[in-house]
Write an enzyme that holds these catalytic residues in place. Structure first.
Site, PDB file in Angstrom:
ATOM      1  N   ARG A  59       0.839  -1.202   0.000  1.00  0.00           N
ATOM      2  CA  ARG A  59       0.000   0.000   0.000  1.00  0.00           C
ATOM      3  C   ARG A  59       0.877   1.256   0.000  1.00  0.00           C
ATOM      4  NH1 ARG A  59      -2.819   0.336   4.948  1.00  0.00           N
ATOM      5  NH2 ARG A  59      -2.055   2.421   5.392  1.00  0.00           N
ATOM      6  N   TYR A 112     -15.776  16.630 -15.120  1.00  0.00           N
ATOM      7  CA  TYR A 112     -16.419  15.323 -14.939  1.00  0.00           C
ATOM      8  C   TYR A 112     -17.405  15.371 -13.758  1.00  0.00           C
ATOM      9  CZ  TYR A 112     -16.838  10.409 -13.720  1.00  0.00           C
ATOM     10  OH  TYR A 112     -17.343   9.173 -13.404  1.00  0.00           O
ATOM     11  N   ASP A 184      -7.372  18.176 -15.159  1.00  0.00           N
ATOM     12  CA  ASP A 184      -7.763  16.806 -15.493  1.00  0.00           C
ATOM     13  C   ASP A 184      -7.502  16.667 -16.994  1.00  0.00           C
ATOM     14  OD1 ASP A 184      -9.136  14.557 -16.377  1.00  0.00           O
ATOM     15  OD2 ASP A 184     -10.776  14.780 -14.933  1.00  0.00           O
ATOM     16  N   LYS A 209      -9.081   5.551 -19.198  1.00  0.00           N
ATOM     17  CA  LYS A 209      -9.387   5.971 -20.581  1.00  0.00           C
ATOM     18  C   LYS A 209      -8.187   5.710 -21.495  1.00  0.00           C
ATOM     19  CE  LYS A 209     -12.902   7.570 -18.231  1.00  0.00           C
ATOM     20  NZ  LYS A 209     -14.013   6.710 -17.912  1.00  0.00           N
TER      21      LYS A 209
END
Ligand SMILES: Cc1ncc(COP(=O)(O)O)c(C=O)c1O
Length: 391
Positions: A59, A112, A184, A209
């Site tokens: 992690r 978004y 973004d 994407k």
């Protein structure tokens, strides 16, 4: 016990012999492990004191994950990169890392939906209000930045009308005012736009994407200068939205073809946009590579390609859009974007679901819009498919 030894829990089984030293692989191996082994207490002490080259817990850091982060930083011309379990994990971690109660965020209105809802519905609970700014307002960014503004978040090109704003101008205004600029860059990808070179502090992308590019990885990325990326990394450790080694490997593999994939997305996107402009069923085509797009000049100045996203507005409104949508044969009816296969979505049923007419109008979106993510199929086949769907 042997170094690098993996115990097999078979009753009566003898420990295996030391494996041979690992050969030098041509590709980055997948370190599918949650934790790493130390030989001595001193090694753990060295890790805790920040002496590099050691790993504790996946992690926090993992060699496969760090390899793809290094590649992504190079792709973005940034000093450092971080990967996350989704674009939204990247976004939320950046916001929680950089904001404190009493700060204010300025955000492009055409971002978004998930980002908008995080900023409008969640962050105010922690004492951080957000102010939305239109593309026109972002053209004069200095006027938007107040004494409490800590961070400006924007997209260019935006969804679904592919509006572009002056990235360097925003970055410069933010720097002058001591405000962190975050873009973004999902729709452009670093193959078409390098915001760090244009002066932006942090670049976030949904790697789900174009970076992933095959519709099989959910991931997010943040790139920027080392100190700010370090601050975000410290919060990622606590929030826990890191990417697993397996999708990190897949993302690294995808990045090897990013430039060639995006070159084809660009060429086919432009071909589709040109073919549909002037079609009798089409009221308007939104593609930043067309001179008719309101932000063509801005896009041309800051992008090296215009991408594979094309939005069309049909004369017949919602019924015409739904009819054409249902008739598509090669282009698939699915949300998301940036994959090798072409997909189409109806903004009013996905990103703008539930919007009133007034809300749609203020976002510059109509009920007759189809958003196309042009994939890597033959451009002639795609144009023929969309034409037959329109007729
Ligand atoms: C522009 C943009 N940013 C961020 C996101 C969120 O990314 P993810 O779905 O990987 O969390 C999306 C998802 O569609 C997006 O289109």
């Amino acid at each position: 016990m042997h170094k690098g030894f993996s115990t097999t829990l078979i009753r009566g089984g003898e420990p295996q012999a030391d494996p041979p030293p690992p050969p030098a692989p041509l590709t980055t191996p997948i370190y599918e492990t949650t934790a790493f082994v130390f030989d001595t207490a001193d090694e753990i002490r060295q890790y805790n004191e920040g002496h590099g080259g050691r790993f504790l817990y996946s992690r926090y850091e993992n060699p496969t994950v760090m390899a793809v982060e290094a590649t992504l930083a190079v792709a973005d011309s940034a000093e450092a990169g971080l990967v996350f379990s989704s674009g939204m994990a990247a976004t939320s971690t950046v916001l929680f890392a950089l904001l404190r109660a009493g700060d204010e965020v300025v955000c492009g209105a055409a971002v978004y939906g998930g980002t908008r809802s995080l900023l409008e519905s969640f962050l105010p609970r922690f004492g951080v209000p957000a102010r939305m700014a239109s593309s026109e307002e972002l053209a004069a960014p200095e006027r938007l930045l107040g004494p409490k503004t800590k961070l400006l978040w924007f997209e260019s090109p935006s969804n679904p009308t592919l509006r572009c704003v002056g990235v360097a101008r925003i970055a410069q205004a933010c720097r002058a005012a001591g405000v962190v600029s975050v873009i973004d860059n999902t729709f452009a990808s670093p193959a078409n736009q390098r915001p760090i070179i244009l002066g932006v502090d942090l670049v976030m992308q949904s790697a789900t994407k174009y970076l992933g590019g095959h519709s099989d990885i959910t991931a997010g990325v943040v790139c920027g200068a080392k100190p700010i990326v370090h601050d975000v990394e410290m919060v990622r450790r606590v929030l826990g939205g890191v990417l697993d080694p397996q999708p990190a490997y897949a993302l690294g593999r995808s990045l090897k073809t990013l430039e060639v994939r995006v070159a084809r997305h660009n060429a086919s996107g432009l071909a589709v946009a040109r073919a549909l402009e002037g079609h009798p069923a089409v009221a308007r085509v939104y593609y930043p590579g067309l001179p008719s797009h309101p932000d063509h000049a801005i896009a041309k100045a800051q992008m090296s390609g215009f991408g594979g996203m094309v939005c069309i507005d049909l004369h017949g409104g919602e019924p015409a859009a739904c009819r054409a949508f249902d008739q598509l044969q090669i282009v698939r009816r699915a949300p998301s974007l940036g994959g090798v296969e072409s997909v189409c979505s109806l903004p009013i049923l996905t990103s703008q679901w539930g919007y009133t007419d007034a809300q749609l109008a203020s976002a510059g979106i109509s009920r007759g819009m189809l958003r196309l993510s042009i994939g890597l199929e033959d451009a002639g086949d795609l144009i023929a498919d969309i034409r037959q769907a329109l007729e």
